[in-house]
Write an enzyme that holds these catalytic residues in place. Structure first.
Site, short mmCIF file in Angstrom:
data_model
loop_
_atom_site.label_atom_id
_atom_site.label_comp_id
_atom_site.label_asym_id
_atom_site.label_seq_id
_atom_site.Cartn_x
_atom_site.Cartn_y
_atom_site.Cartn_z
CG PHE A 182 -9.01 -7.76 48.67
CD1 PHE A 182 -8.73 -7.30 49.87
CD2 PHE A 182 -8.86 -9.21 48.67
CE1 PHE A 182 -8.26 -8.09 50.83
CE2 PHE A 182 -8.66 -10.03 49.75
CZ PHE A 182 -8.16 -9.52 50.92
CD1 TRP B 153 -3.14 -3.76 53.11
CD2 TRP B 153 -3.97 -2.91 51.14
NE1 TRP B 153 -2.13 -4.04 52.02
CE2 TRP B 153 -2.52 -3.53 50.84
CE3 TRP B 153 -4.38 -2.12 49.88
CZ2 TRP B 153 -1.77 -3.57 49.47
CZ3 TRP B 153 -3.79 -2.23 48.72
CH2 TRP B 153 -2.57 -2.98 48.64
CG PHE C 255 -6.98 -20.74 62.13
CD1 PHE C 255 -6.21 -19.98 61.15
CD2 PHE C 255 -6.51 -21.84 62.63
CE1 PHE C 255 -4.87 -20.66 60.85
CE2 PHE C 255 -5.27 -22.35 62.46
CZ PHE C 255 -4.49 -21.74 61.42
CE LYS D 120 -1.09 -15.69 58.25
NZ LYS D 120 -1.46 -16.05 59.67
CE LYS E 154 -8.52 -14.18 62.29
NZ LYS E 154 -7.79 -15.13 60.86
NE ARG F 145 -2.72 -15.56 67.34
CZ ARG F 145 -3.35 -16.55 66.22
NH1 ARG F 145 -2.77 -17.81 66.79
NH2 ARG F 145 -3.49 -16.22 65.29
#
Length: 817
Positions: free
Chosen positions: A641, A670, A553, A303, A268, A292
């Site tokens: 991906f 990405w 989430f 993580k 995200k 955040r």
């Protein structure tokens, strides 16, 4: 003749004064918040301070001539300088033509028909001035100079100076108003040259040279006084910006949410950053990302960071993922001050008489005893309308000094920003000095603190202080809630948090702006960045701009809380939801094996498997339906991906659009940066311009039980809820205390739509168990606990810190990601 001259001077300049008054009045009518202020200073050290004071619109140096050096004059900002360039319009023989003309230009007064009197001039200078003035339509008289004219020269100097100052204040006020208006962006994106194969995140971050943060601030219309730099690449932004741009229309509001994720996360943050890079750097539309601040726990645990990844990340990523500007440290300090105050108060109440407690809580200072403001507030809450400490009765003294906190009912925990499983249950007070007042408690991770949730939901310092004061830390033995205000700690908490309330400005790899602010847990809290960051960004981007914010989430948790809690608090409504999906996560929901961080992916996730993808799209369909419950259009962003095949990608996009998504696009941010999300940016621009019908899922006046049931059935797909006796008792207590009208913040696993992490896809036929219910009164929500929720993560067998080190020569961080 002298009287005639004085009358001429008066007539010439009284009109200017009157016009200046009228202009100031007109300015005030259209800008009622403006109070034109002229600072006449006699202390040189004040010049630089007044330069930066936005309340002062003009500076006039009233200093002895010997102090008025060039350096002193030049210290004043040009836009605030109202010094009179020339002393007098009455020209004597020892004044030159340049001075006279400078004065005329600064007065900005019409010359035609006016009378000029030249005193004491002879020769070429007299002829030249006379011709010059007559050529501009003035009537000219010449007189010989004598001492009796001296006081008229002084009079003229003072009068002209006053007029010029008045006009300069008017001009300065107009200039100030212009500066306060929204400024069009002059953003200069940074060039990006993606490599293949894609290097590590930290290598990509270091290969890009970020713009100085002051330059980025200037490009997006921030004023210098609104910026508080922390080094060269990040800065706090002052909340005064909201007042300055209060009449500026908001931009479009975009929420990035996701399907139910795998333990690896589905990207995200990278989608958020890639989207704003595409909007700003490639479509030339103003856009802001609001993220955040990541917790240090996952950074050193399993993580990793949360700065995005690949060619869609916030830079410098090391600063983003570590201390940043110290907000989490401030929250930790404030939270633990409350915890210390609780245990200290329990100890002191247990070991002292009422009179001894009163003498220490209201001590005599220089023979005088008085209540502090926060103590006066407590007296008022108790219904004691007295201000003299000597007037309280023994019963009133006892009520004032005895919080009577029940050690078994203290709900406030200590926090630390490190994954430390052995702090999940601890005993405090075992030292002999604590006189046997030991009790069991625990540590939470810092981002789970209620103070973090307050930071994310507040709209200003006053509101934050009020929320901090309302925080309930436990109950008294007779069942009354005890707050931070009762402890007397609220003011100190506000002091610790006064800088943390300002969002931090950073930038993406392509030089587009990012606000990083707050980082509440997405299970026991609402899992969204701050209201203040979003509001500031919406003003800065302008009416045609975009603010992209992210919910933690899956859409069943972060998005639902964004709508029902954050949007209620902020008054903001979203224009479109971007729902992030990955082929990897959809295969898991279709029946694929579990995935574990740090362990190679099973072959099902590497090889093409259309059946797993098709079956797993049930979760995607359900998350689209959840979004539609709130009346907001949704775009599916497939985070591609390198292991995904084109057939799998096409299938997901086809099913998403057939399930009600306004669009479904594949994203390659990405590996390509903003260029890889241009298609998504076009879709967002198109869909966000359409009207939506946003609505809340429930009414705040519904009962606590009904609000929980609505979320369980409509969002999670449960048949019903089941309340434990403890949960029912808490509901009765909250109803009694008047907390029933607060929104609900469900605390459940993020790995399933249900309360069972192992149940993937779209579970049905289950009853949602509510084992306990707690309240964050300061933050403003009730949070039911579904199943067992851990608020302190643990370290894995091989944490990330094994790979992290520092080069002692270059001071470069190695192995962060």
């Amino acid at each position: 003749m002298v009287k005639i001259y004085a009358l001429c001077v008066h007539l010439i300049y009284s009109g200017i004064v009157q016009r200046s008054r009228e202009e100031l009045k007109a300015i005030r009518e259209t800008n009622p918040g403006l109070k034109p202020t002229l600072a006449i200073i006699q202390v040189i050290e004040e010049i630089l301070r007044l330069n930066e004071d936005s309340r002062v619109h003009g500076i006039f140096l009233h200093l002895p001539q010997s102090f008025l050096s060039k350096s002193v004059r030049n210290a004043i900002k040009p836009q605030k300088d109202v010094k009179v360039m020339v002393k007098v319009t009455l020209v004597r023989g020892n004044l030159n033509i340049q001075n006279f003309l400078s004065c005329n230009s600064s007065l900005d007064a019409p010359l035609v028909g006016k009378m000029a009197v030249l005193l004491g001039l002879e020769g070429p200078l007299k002829v030249t001035l006379q011709f010059l003035l007559q050529n501009n339509g003035m009537m000219v008289q010449t007189r010989q100079w004598s001492s009796k004219h001296f006081h008229f020269e002084v009079f003229t100097k003072m009068f002209v100076a006053a007029v010029v100052i008045c006009q300069h204040v008017v001009r300065s006020s107009r200039r100030w108003i212009q500066e306060q208006q929204y400024q069009p962006w002059r953003l200069r994106p940074l060039k990006l040259q993606p490599l293949s194969p894609v290097p590590s995140d930290i290598e990509i971050s270091r290969a890009q040279t970020p713009k100085p943060i002051s330059q980025l601030a200037q490009e997006i219309g921030l004023l210098p006084e609104e910026l508080e730099a922390y080094g060269n690449t990040k800065a706090k932004v002052h909340l005064s910006l909201l007042n300055r741009l209060q009449h500026q229309p908001n931009g479009k509001y975009v929420l990035v949410a996701g399907i139910t994720p795998t333990p690896l996360g589905e990207g995200k943050s990278t989608v958020t950053i890639g989207l704003v890079q595409a909007l700003s750097a490639h479509l030339k539309l103003n856009s802001f990302a609001c993220l955040r601040q990541p917790s240090q726990g996952p950074t050193f645990g399993v993580k990793g960071g949360a700065a995005g990844g690949g060619y869609a990340q916030v830079i410098p990523m090391e600063e983003f993922n570590l201390h940043l500007t110290g907000d989490i440290h401030a929250i930790t300090a404030a939270n633990n001050l409350v915890a210390a105050a609780i245990d200290a108060r329990i100890l002191h109440e247990a070991t002292q008489s009422d009179r001894a407690l009163y003498s220490r809580l209201v001590p005599s200072v220089n023979g005088v005893r008085c209540f502090s403001p926060i103590q006066m507030a407590r007296l008022q809450r108790l219904g004691i309308n007295k201000s003299d400490p000597s007037d309280l009765t023994p019963e009133e003294i006892r009520a004032f000094v005895r919080l009577d906190l029940d050690p078994e009912k203290v709900t406030w925990q200590r926090v630390v920003d490190t994954n430390d499983r052995f702090l999940r249950k601890i005993t405090v007070g075992q030292a002999n000095t604590e006189k046997g007042h030991a009790r069991q408690t625990q540590f939470d991770i810092a981002v789970a603190s209620e103070i973090m949730a307050i930071l994310a939901l507040t709209d200003g310092l006053g509101d934050m202080r009020a929320r901090l004061g309302r925080m309930v830390v436990g109950s008294s033995r007779n069942g009354q809630p005890i707050t931070a205000d009762d402890l007397g700690v609220t003011g100190a908490l506000a002091v610790l948090m006064k800088d943390a309330i300002k969002p931090t400005l950073m930038q993406t790899l392509e030089g587009t702006p990012v606000f990083v602010h707050a980082g509440p847990f997405a299970n026991i809290a609402h899992g969204n960045s701050s209201v203040l960051a979003d509001k500031l960004a919406l003003k800065l981007v302008g009416e045609e701009g975009y603010v992209v914010t992210e919910a933690g989430f899956g859409a069943d948790i972060g998005m639902e809380k964004f709508f029902n809690i954050k949007c209620r608090t902020s008054g903001l409504t979203p224009d479109v939801v971007v729902l992030v999906a990955t082929v990897r996560a959809l295969k898991m929901h279709g029946g694929g094996p579990n995935v574990t961080a740090g362990v190679p992916l099973p072959k099902e996730y590497i090889n093409e498997n259309l059946q797993l993808v098709a079956d797993g799209c049930s979760n995607l369909k359900k998350q689209i339906q959840i979004t539609h419950l709130f009346g907001v259009p949704v775009i599916v962003a497939l985070n591609v991906f390198k292991t995904d095949t084109q057939a799998e990608i096409d299938m997901v996009c086809r099913i998403a659009e057939a399930s009600g998504a306004s669009a479904a696009v594949q994203c390659h941010h990405w590996s390509r940066g903003g260029r890889g999300s241009v298609e998504l940016a076009h879709a967002v621009k198109k869909v966000a311009s359409q009207k939506n019908h946003f609505q809340f899922l429930y009414n705040l006046q519904d009962s606590i039980v009904e609000k929980i049931r609505t979320i369980a059935q409509k969002v999670y797909g449960a048949d019903d809820i089941e309340l434990s006796p403890e949960a029912q008792a808490k509901i009765d207590y909250y109803n009694q205390q008047g907390f029933s009208a607060l929104p609900i913040c469900m605390a459940k696993t993020h790995l399933s739509l249900s309360h069972m992490p192992e149940k993937k896809g779209v579970p049905t036929g289950f009853i949602l168990p509510i084992r306990d219910i707690r309240a964050s009164i300061g933050a403003g929500f009730i949070y039911p606990l579904v199943g067992t929720m851990s608020t302190m993560p643990g370290l894995p067998t091989r944490p990330c810190f094994y790979d992290i080190d520092l080069d002692p020569v270059t001071e470069e961080i190695k192995g962060l990601f």
